[in-house]
Every structure is written in C-alpha cells, then in structure tokens.
Design a protein around this motif. Sequence first.
Motif, PDB file in Angstrom:
ATOM      1  N   ARG A 109       9.692  20.702   0.360  1.00 42.15           N
ATOM      2  CA  ARG A 109       8.556  20.403  -0.523  1.00 42.15           C
ATOM      3  C   ARG A 109       9.105  19.749  -1.777  1.00 42.15           C
ATOM      4  NH1 ARG A 109       3.765  23.770  -0.893  1.00 42.15           N
ATOM      5  NH2 ARG A 109       4.376  23.903  -3.051  1.00 42.15           N
ATOM      6  N   LEU A 110       8.541  18.600  -2.123  1.00 39.57           N
ATOM      7  CA  LEU A 110       9.017  17.835  -3.279  1.00 39.57           C
ATOM      8  C   LEU A 110       7.855  17.582  -4.222  1.00 39.57           C
ATOM      9  CD1 LEU A 110      10.934  15.206  -1.155  1.00 39.57           C
ATOM     10  CD2 LEU A 110      11.973  17.114  -2.391  1.00 39.57           C
ATOM     11  N   VAL A 111       8.172  17.516  -5.508  1.00 41.39           N
ATOM     12  CA  VAL A 111       7.153  17.193  -6.502  1.00 41.39           C
ATOM     13  C   VAL A 111       7.461  15.801  -7.056  1.00 41.39           C
ATOM     14  CG1 VAL A 111       8.381  18.316  -8.410  1.00 41.39           C
ATOM     15  CG2 VAL A 111       5.932  17.999  -8.562  1.00 41.39           C
ATOM     16  N   VAL A 112       6.416  14.994  -7.215  1.00 39.17           N
ATOM     17  CA  VAL A 112       6.563  13.656  -7.778  1.00 39.17           C
ATOM     18  C   VAL A 112       6.716  13.813  -9.291  1.00 39.17           C
ATOM     19  CG1 VAL A 112       5.465  11.406  -8.081  1.00 39.17           C
ATOM     20  CG2 VAL A 112       5.164  12.660  -5.929  1.00 39.17           C
ATOM     21  N   ILE A 152       0.806  -1.221   0.000  1.00 40.82           N
ATOM     22  CA  ILE A 152       0.000   0.000   0.000  1.00 40.82           C
ATOM     23  C   ILE A 152       0.839   1.271   0.000  1.00 40.82           C
ATOM     24  CG2 ILE A 152      -2.006  -1.070   1.086  1.00 40.82           C
ATOM     25  CD1 ILE A 152      -1.089   0.138   3.743  1.00 40.82           C
ATOM     26  N   THR A 153       2.169   1.131  -0.105  1.00 40.24           N
ATOM     27  CA  THR A 153       3.045   2.303  -0.124  1.00 40.24           C
ATOM     28  C   THR A 153       4.081   2.195  -1.236  1.00 40.24           C
ATOM     29  OG1 THR A 153       4.586   1.322   1.455  1.00 40.24           O
ATOM     30  CG2 THR A 153       2.832   2.687   2.366  1.00 40.24           C
ATOM     31  N   MET A 154       4.672   3.346  -1.546  1.00 41.20           N
ATOM     32  CA  MET A 154       5.794   3.424  -2.493  1.00 41.20           C
ATOM     33  C   MET A 154       6.900   4.213  -1.811  1.00 41.20           C
ATOM     34  SD  MET A 154       3.857   4.444  -6.037  1.00 41.20           S
ATOM     35  CE  MET A 154       3.102   5.927  -5.386  1.00 41.20           C
ATOM     36  N   LYS A 155       8.106   4.093  -2.316  1.00 42.43           N
ATOM     37  CA  LYS A 155       9.229   4.815  -1.727  1.00 42.43           C
ATOM     38  C   LYS A 155       9.956   5.626  -2.786  1.00 42.43           C
ATOM     39  CE  LYS A 155      10.042   1.450   1.906  1.00 42.43           C
ATOM     40  NZ  LYS A 155       9.758   2.175   3.097  1.00 42.43           N
ATOM     41  N   LYS A 202       0.224   4.466  -1.982  1.00 42.82           N
ATOM     42  CA  LYS A 202       0.182   3.873  -3.323  1.00 42.82           C
ATOM     43  C   LYS A 202      -0.641   4.721  -4.297  1.00 42.82           C
ATOM     44  CE  LYS A 202       1.715  -0.180  -4.815  1.00 42.82           C
ATOM     45  NZ  LYS A 202       3.126  -0.440  -4.942  1.00 42.82           N
ATOM     46  N   ASN A 203      -1.595   5.531  -3.786  1.00 41.03           N
ATOM     47  CA  ASN A 203      -2.434   6.337  -4.673  1.00 41.03           C
ATOM     48  C   ASN A 203      -1.833   7.703  -4.995  1.00 41.03           C
ATOM     49  OD1 ASN A 203      -2.785   7.513  -2.180  1.00 41.03           O
ATOM     50  ND2 ASN A 203      -5.010   7.601  -2.286  1.00 41.03           N
ATOM     51  N   THR A 204      -0.560   7.922  -4.662  1.00 38.84           N
ATOM     52  CA  THR A 204       0.124   9.164  -5.012  1.00 38.84           C
ATOM     53  C   THR A 204       0.247   9.254  -6.531  1.00 38.84           C
ATOM     54  OG1 THR A 204       1.379   9.083  -2.958  1.00 38.84           O
ATOM     55  CG2 THR A 204       2.246  10.492  -4.692  1.00 38.84           C
ATOM     56  N   GLU A 205       0.056  10.449  -7.081  1.00 39.56           N
ATOM     57  CA  GLU A 205       0.094  10.643  -8.528  1.00 39.56           C
ATOM     58  C   GLU A 205       1.248  11.561  -8.920  1.00 39.56           C
ATOM     59  OE1 GLU A 205      -3.708  12.127  -9.682  1.00 39.56           O
ATOM     60  OE2 GLU A 205      -4.766  10.363  -8.962  1.00 39.56           O
ATOM     61  N   GLU A 206       1.647  11.481 -10.180  1.00 40.98           N
ATOM     62  CA  GLU A 206       2.672  12.382 -10.704  1.00 40.98           C
ATOM     63  C   GLU A 206       2.181  13.822 -10.594  1.00 40.98           C
ATOM     64  OE1 GLU A 206       3.934  11.171 -14.590  1.00 40.98           O
ATOM     65  OE2 GLU A 206       4.613   9.232 -13.891  1.00 40.98           O
ATOM     66  N   SER A 207       3.090  14.759 -10.390  1.00 43.73           N
ATOM     67  CA  SER A 207       2.851  16.195 -10.217  1.00 43.73           C
ATOM     68  C   SER A 207       2.346  16.540  -8.824  1.00 43.73           C
ATOM     69  CB  SER A 207       1.859  16.750 -11.244  1.00 43.73           C
ATOM     70  OG  SER A 207       2.293  16.482 -12.534  1.00 43.73           O
ATOM     71  N   MET A 258       7.294   4.774 -11.685  1.00 42.51           N
ATOM     72  CA  MET A 258       7.451   3.640 -12.587  1.00 42.51           C
ATOM     73  C   MET A 258       7.749   2.396 -11.756  1.00 42.51           C
ATOM     74  SD  MET A 258      10.087   3.021 -15.774  1.00 42.51           S
ATOM     75  CE  MET A 258       9.606   4.509 -16.598  1.00 42.51           C
ATOM     76  N   ASN A 259       6.884   1.393 -11.873  1.00 44.00           N
ATOM     77  CA  ASN A 259       7.052   0.115 -11.171  1.00 44.00           C
ATOM     78  C   ASN A 259       7.213   0.305  -9.671  1.00 44.00           C
ATOM     79  OD1 ASN A 259       6.948  -1.238 -13.646  1.00 44.00           O
ATOM     80  ND2 ASN A 259       9.149  -1.040 -13.925  1.00 44.00           N
ATOM     81  N   GLY A 260       6.458   1.238  -9.089  1.00 46.88           N
ATOM     82  CA  GLY A 260       6.519   1.464  -7.652  1.00 46.88           C
ATOM     83  C   GLY A 260       7.679   2.322  -7.190  1.00 46.88           C
ATOM     84  N   LYS A 261       8.559   2.720  -8.116  1.00 51.85           N
ATOM     85  CA  LYS A 261       9.675   3.611  -7.773  1.00 51.85           C
ATOM     86  C   LYS A 261       9.276   5.041  -8.108  1.00 51.85           C
ATOM     87  CE  LYS A 261      13.862   1.633  -7.686  1.00 51.85           C
ATOM     88  NZ  LYS A 261      15.194   1.445  -8.195  1.00 51.85           N
ATOM     89  N   VAL A 262       9.531   5.924  -7.173  1.00 55.68           N
ATOM     90  CA  VAL A 262       9.108   7.308  -7.308  1.00 55.68           C
ATOM     91  C   VAL A 262      10.330   8.200  -7.481  1.00 55.68           C
ATOM     92  CG1 VAL A 262       7.847   9.163  -6.188  1.00 55.68           C
ATOM     93  CG2 VAL A 262       7.141   6.810  -5.815  1.00 55.68           C
TER      94      VAL A 262
END
Length: 71
Positions: free
Chosen positions: A46-49, A13-16, A30-35, A53-57
Amino acid sequence: MMLIMKNVIYSLITMKGICSICDATVTLPKNTEESEIVNCSDCKSRLVVQKIMNGKVTLEQAPVVEEDWGE
C-alpha cells in the motif's frame, strides 16, 4: 503507427511513479490526487501519493493501520 498513437493517448491519461518498496513502475490514472492510497502491482504494498508535479508521482509506503480495540 496505431501502436504509437495508442501509447501517446495512454500517456496522456496516466501518470507514473516508482514504488518505494520494490522500485517497480506504478501506473496511475491522471485523476489521482495527493494523499490517495494506491497499490503496487508487483509487491502489493500500500502506497500513499506524497506529491504530484509535472506528471511525476512521488510514492511512499502508506502507514500501517492498527486495529482499534475500543480502549
């Protein structure tokens, strides 16, 4: 056994990602989106996604929002 199961469920349920400022590991839902804008728990940056890709952020420093004085 229970600890292993909790770790497996938690990873489902998470990504790193890695903070581009301090190199700390940032755990995201896991539901985090790009931008999306997120915060590093270590350095509070403050960071922007940028990419997921394949669970890697991939995280980059978010642009600084300057104040608009209405000019």
